[in-house]
Scaffold this motif. Structure first.
Motif, PDB file in Angstrom:
ATOM      1  N   CYS A  85      -3.458  28.811 -20.822  1.00 46.97           N
ATOM      2  CA  CYS A  85      -2.374  28.542 -19.858  1.00 46.97           C
ATOM      3  C   CYS A  85      -2.309  29.641 -18.809  1.00 46.97           C
ATOM      4  CB  CYS A  85      -1.036  28.448 -20.583  1.00 46.97           C
ATOM      5  SG  CYS A  85      -0.880  27.039 -21.697  1.00 46.97           S
ATOM      6  N   PHE A  86      -2.398  30.888 -19.266  1.00 45.66           N
ATOM      7  CA  PHE A  86      -2.369  32.033 -18.349  1.00 45.66           C
ATOM      8  C   PHE A  86      -3.520  31.962 -17.357  1.00 45.66           C
ATOM      9  CE2 PHE A  86      -4.314  36.264 -17.630  1.00 45.66           C
ATOM     10  CZ  PHE A  86      -3.363  36.786 -16.760  1.00 45.66           C
ATOM     11  N   GLN A  87      -4.726  31.742 -17.862  1.00 46.68           N
ATOM     12  CA  GLN A  87      -5.892  31.719 -17.001  1.00 46.68           C
ATOM     13  C   GLN A  87      -5.848  30.552 -16.014  1.00 46.68           C
ATOM     14  OE1 GLN A  87      -8.269  33.846 -16.541  1.00 46.68           O
ATOM     15  NE2 GLN A  87      -7.882  35.273 -18.226  1.00 46.68           N
ATOM     16  N   PHE A  88      -5.373  29.391 -16.485  1.00 46.56           N
ATOM     17  CA  PHE A  88      -5.299  28.237 -15.587  1.00 46.56           C
ATOM     18  C   PHE A  88      -4.365  28.534 -14.415  1.00 46.56           C
ATOM     19  CE2 PHE A  88      -3.642  24.288 -13.919  1.00 46.56           C
ATOM     20  CZ  PHE A  88      -4.771  23.485 -13.832  1.00 46.56           C
ATOM     21  N   ILE A  89      -3.184  29.074 -14.722  1.00 42.62           N
ATOM     22  CA  ILE A  89      -2.180  29.311 -13.678  1.00 42.62           C
ATOM     23  C   ILE A  89      -2.622  30.407 -12.721  1.00 42.62           C
ATOM     24  CG2 ILE A  89       0.186  30.051 -13.220  1.00 42.62           C
ATOM     25  CD1 ILE A  89       0.935  28.778 -15.951  1.00 42.62           C
ATOM     26  N   ILE A  90      -3.023  31.568 -13.267  1.00 34.57           N
ATOM     27  CA  ILE A  90      -3.350  32.693 -12.378  1.00 34.57           C
ATOM     28  C   ILE A  90      -4.568  32.386 -11.512  1.00 34.57           C
ATOM     29  CG2 ILE A  90      -4.785  33.943 -14.086  1.00 34.57           C
ATOM     30  CD1 ILE A  90      -3.626  36.547 -12.888  1.00 34.57           C
ATOM     31  N   ASN A  91      -5.579  31.740 -12.086  1.00 32.76           N
ATOM     32  CA  ASN A  91      -6.780  31.455 -11.301  1.00 32.76           C
ATOM     33  C   ASN A  91      -6.597  30.280 -10.357  1.00 32.76           C
ATOM     34  OD1 ASN A  91      -9.037  33.360 -12.042  1.00 32.76           O
ATOM     35  ND2 ASN A  91      -8.321  32.768 -14.073  1.00 32.76           N
ATOM     36  N   SER A  92      -5.707  29.357 -10.695  1.00 28.15           N
ATOM     37  CA  SER A  92      -5.387  28.280  -9.759  1.00 28.15           C
ATOM     38  C   SER A  92      -4.818  28.861  -8.469  1.00 28.15           C
ATOM     39  CB  SER A  92      -4.367  27.318 -10.384  1.00 28.15           C
ATOM     40  OG  SER A  92      -4.925  26.619 -11.468  1.00 28.15           O
ATOM     41  N   PHE A  93      -3.904  29.810  -8.615  1.00 24.99           N
ATOM     42  CA  PHE A  93      -3.288  30.430  -7.437  1.00 24.99           C
ATOM     43  C   PHE A  93      -4.276  31.326  -6.693  1.00 24.99           C
ATOM     44  CE2 PHE A  93       0.822  29.358  -9.404  1.00 24.99           C
ATOM     45  CZ  PHE A  93       1.502  28.903  -8.286  1.00 24.99           C
ATOM     46  N   ARG A  94      -4.918  32.245  -7.426  1.00 26.22           N
ATOM     47  CA  ARG A  94      -5.702  33.254  -6.718  1.00 26.22           C
ATOM     48  C   ARG A  94      -6.967  32.686  -6.084  1.00 26.22           C
ATOM     49  NH1 ARG A  94      -9.516  36.609  -9.233  1.00 26.22           N
ATOM     50  NH2 ARG A  94     -10.362  35.776 -11.178  1.00 26.22           N
ATOM     51  N   LEU A  95      -7.645  31.766  -6.774  1.00 27.65           N
ATOM     52  CA  LEU A  95      -8.861  31.204  -6.196  1.00 27.65           C
ATOM     53  C   LEU A  95      -8.559  30.220  -5.068  1.00 27.65           C
ATOM     54  CD1 LEU A  95     -11.022  30.680  -9.408  1.00 27.65           C
ATOM     55  CD2 LEU A  95     -11.266  32.461  -7.674  1.00 27.65           C
ATOM     56  N   SER A  96      -7.492  29.457  -5.217  1.00 30.07           N
ATOM     57  CA  SER A  96      -7.154  28.500  -4.159  1.00 30.07           C
ATOM     58  C   SER A  96      -6.627  29.216  -2.917  1.00 30.07           C
ATOM     59  CB  SER A  96      -6.116  27.486  -4.660  1.00 30.07           C
ATOM     60  OG  SER A  96      -4.906  28.114  -5.030  1.00 30.07           O
ATOM     61  N   ILE A  97      -5.841  30.287  -3.108  1.00 26.12           N
ATOM     62  CA  ILE A  97      -5.334  31.049  -1.965  1.00 26.12           C
ATOM     63  C   ILE A  97      -6.492  31.713  -1.216  1.00 26.12           C
ATOM     64  CG2 ILE A  97      -4.029  33.136  -1.336  1.00 26.12           C
ATOM     65  CD1 ILE A  97      -1.949  32.294  -3.439  1.00 26.12           C
ATOM     66  N   TYR A  98      -7.421  32.310  -1.979  1.00 29.20           N
ATOM     67  CA  TYR A  98      -8.577  32.945  -1.340  1.00 29.20           C
ATOM     68  C   TYR A  98      -9.446  31.903  -0.641  1.00 29.20           C
ATOM     69  CZ  TYR A  98     -12.868  35.588  -0.643  1.00 29.20           C
ATOM     70  OH  TYR A  98     -13.965  36.181  -0.081  1.00 29.20           O
ATOM     71  N   SER A  99      -9.661  30.753  -1.297  1.00 28.70           N
ATOM     72  CA  SER A  99     -10.480  29.700  -0.714  1.00 28.70           C
ATOM     73  C   SER A  99      -9.863  29.184   0.581  1.00 28.70           C
ATOM     74  CB  SER A  99     -10.641  28.551  -1.717  1.00 28.70           C
ATOM     75  OG  SER A  99     -11.446  27.522  -1.188  1.00 28.70           O
ATOM     76  N   GLU A 100      -8.537  29.036   0.588  1.00 30.08           N
ATOM     77  CA  GLU A 100      -7.846  28.583   1.797  1.00 30.08           C
ATOM     78  C   GLU A 100      -7.989  29.618   2.913  1.00 30.08           C
ATOM     79  OE1 GLU A 100      -5.303  25.771   3.901  1.00 30.08           O
ATOM     80  OE2 GLU A 100      -6.547  25.668   2.098  1.00 30.08           O
ATOM     81  N   ALA A 101      -7.824  30.896   2.554  1.00 28.99           N
ATOM     82  CA  ALA A 101      -7.962  31.967   3.549  1.00 28.99           C
ATOM     83  C   ALA A 101      -9.383  32.000   4.119  1.00 28.99           C
ATOM     84  CB  ALA A 101      -7.615  33.307   2.914  1.00 28.99           C
ATOM     85  N   LYS A 102     -10.357  31.730   3.269  1.00 27.05           N
ATOM     86  CA  LYS A 102     -11.754  31.731   3.712  1.00 27.05           C
ATOM     87  C   LYS A 102     -12.021  30.559   4.652  1.00 27.05           C
ATOM     88  CE  LYS A 102     -16.495  31.794   1.912  1.00 27.05           C
ATOM     89  NZ  LYS A 102     -17.337  31.728   0.684  1.00 27.05           N
ATOM     90  N   GLU A 103     -11.511  29.378   4.292  1.00 27.08           N
ATOM     91  CA  GLU A 103     -11.723  28.188   5.126  1.00 27.08           C
ATOM     92  C   GLU A 103     -11.056  28.350   6.493  1.00 27.08           C
ATOM     93  OE1 GLU A 103     -10.694  24.526   3.267  1.00 27.08           O
ATOM     94  OE2 GLU A 103     -12.026  24.813   1.545  1.00 27.08           O
ATOM     95  N   ARG A 104      -9.899  29.019   6.513  1.00 26.65           N
ATOM     96  CA  ARG A 104      -9.182  29.250   7.780  1.00 26.65           C
ATOM     97  C   ARG A 104      -9.701  30.481   8.512  1.00 26.65           C
ATOM     98  NH1 ARG A 104      -4.458  26.274   8.346  1.00 26.65           N
ATOM     99  NH2 ARG A 104      -3.891  25.041   6.501  1.00 26.65           N
ATOM    100  N   ARG A 105     -10.736  31.116   7.923  1.00 26.17           N
ATOM    101  CA  ARG A 105     -11.389  32.284   8.517  1.00 26.17           C
ATOM    102  C   ARG A 105     -10.440  33.467   8.686  1.00 26.17           C
ATOM    103  NH1 ARG A 105     -16.352  31.013   9.718  1.00 26.17           N
ATOM    104  NH2 ARG A 105     -16.701  32.913  10.952  1.00 26.17           N
ATOM    105  N   TRP A 106      -9.498  33.603   7.764  1.00 30.39           N
ATOM    106  CA  TRP A 106      -8.577  34.744   7.773  1.00 30.39           C
ATOM    107  C   TRP A 106      -9.229  35.995   7.202  1.00 30.39           C
ATOM    108  CZ3 TRP A 106      -4.000  31.545   5.383  1.00 30.39           C
ATOM    109  CH2 TRP A 106      -3.470  30.695   6.366  1.00 30.39           C
TER     110      TRP A 106
END
Length: 302
Positions: free
Chosen positions: A73-94
């Motif tokens: 549960c911990f890994q699902f939640i923390i990695n859902s947030f951190r990987l998706s936030i980073y992926s979004e930042a990368k796609e938006r070229r931030w």
């Protein structure tokens, strides 16, 4: 971003099945000799491999998967947030410079932001995971021993005693752990991937992700171990009737007490188990994440 959220969580779940036994031993090594000078206490766990055998002999081999449910549960939640936030930042070229290159400092920033957000929301599961993993047979017990029979029992006990605040106890102290670990891992992963392709050293996508993940995990272990020791101690300590810690008042108090009584060695307790857990876990999580993103894009084209 919603698909990256789910994919990030699934990637970490797959890796956790393989690395949880190492996490159990790491947690116990970090707790043994708590606030005692080196050489003045018994060490039931004398390293990762000795620790694995010690747990297996005294509690049975299934004990190496203690805390698996809250760990997932911990890994699902923390990695859902951190990987998706980073992926979004990368796609938006931030995280890119004006020349289009991946910026390590910006990657570090967005990796840290994702880690902090994910760490806060997943904190109750980290708390329960730590306490369940620390529970041991009397002859090899270290640290405070909680009386939880399962994840659901732990949730009921903690909530009944200290309410919602009890479930989030230590959450603020875990943020430095998440910021340093996540920032170092994700920023290194992105930079190394680009570097390996640029130098034409490792260009095959799966191999590229694997090598970058391995290097990122190594950097992560060095940066993350001291705050990880502090988080483990804070989450596992006993509390009084008001929910206050019996040993530590907070992150800084814990860090100072460890350094004064155990020295720098205490801050890096469990480094090798931590490294041997983080390196493959980081590699698997980031590899699974990249592969699942590729699969998603292929399905979208059908």
């Amino acid at each position: 971003m919603s698909s990256e959220f789910v994919i990030g969580g699934l990637a970490s779940v797959g890796a956790t099945f393989f690395t949880n036994p190492i996490e159990v031993v790491k947690t116990r090594i970090q707790l043994q000799g708590e606030l005692a000078a080196r050489g003045t206490y018994v060490e039931p766990y004398k390293g990762l491999f000795n620790g694995l055998v010690t747990v297996g002999k005294n509690e049975g081999w299934t004990a190496l998967q203690k805390g698996l449910a809250p760990a997932l549960c911990f890994q699902f939640i923390i990695n859902s947030f951190r990987l998706s936030i980073y992926s979004e930042a990368k796609e938006r070229r931030w995280i890119h410079t004006k020349t289009g290159e991946v910026s390590y400092s910006l990657g570090l920033l967005w990796g840290a932001i994702g880690g902090v957000v994910g760490s806060y929301f997943s904190s109750p599961f980290f708390l329960i995971k730590t306490q369940l993993q620390a529970q041991a047979a009397k002859q090899i017990a270290v640290g405070h021993q909680h009386s939880h029979s399962s994840m659901s029992d732990a949730l009921r006990q903690i909530y009944a005693k200290n309410g919602i605040s009890g479930l989030w106890r230590g959450s603020m102290a875990a943020l430095p752990r998440a910021a340093l670990g996540s920032g170092a891992q994700i920023a290194t992963f992105g930079k190394v991937k680009a570097f390996l392709v640029q130098k034409d050293w490792v260009v095959q996508p799966t191999c590229n992700s694997f090598c970058a993940g391995l290097i990122a995990g190594s950097v992560m272990a060095v940066a993350m171990t001291p705050p990880d020791v502090i988080a483990t101690r804070l989450y596992n300590q006993g509390v009084d009737a008001q929910g206050r810690g019996l040993l530590y008042r907070g992150w800084l108090d814990c860090a100072l007490k460890i350094f004064r009584t155990e020295g720098m060695y205490g801050m890096y307790k469990g480094f090798w188990p931590n490294y041997l857990r983080i390196a493959p876990h980081s590699t698997l999580v980031l590899l699974f994440f990249d592969e699942l993103l590729v699969l998603r894009d292929k399905v979208a084209l059908l």
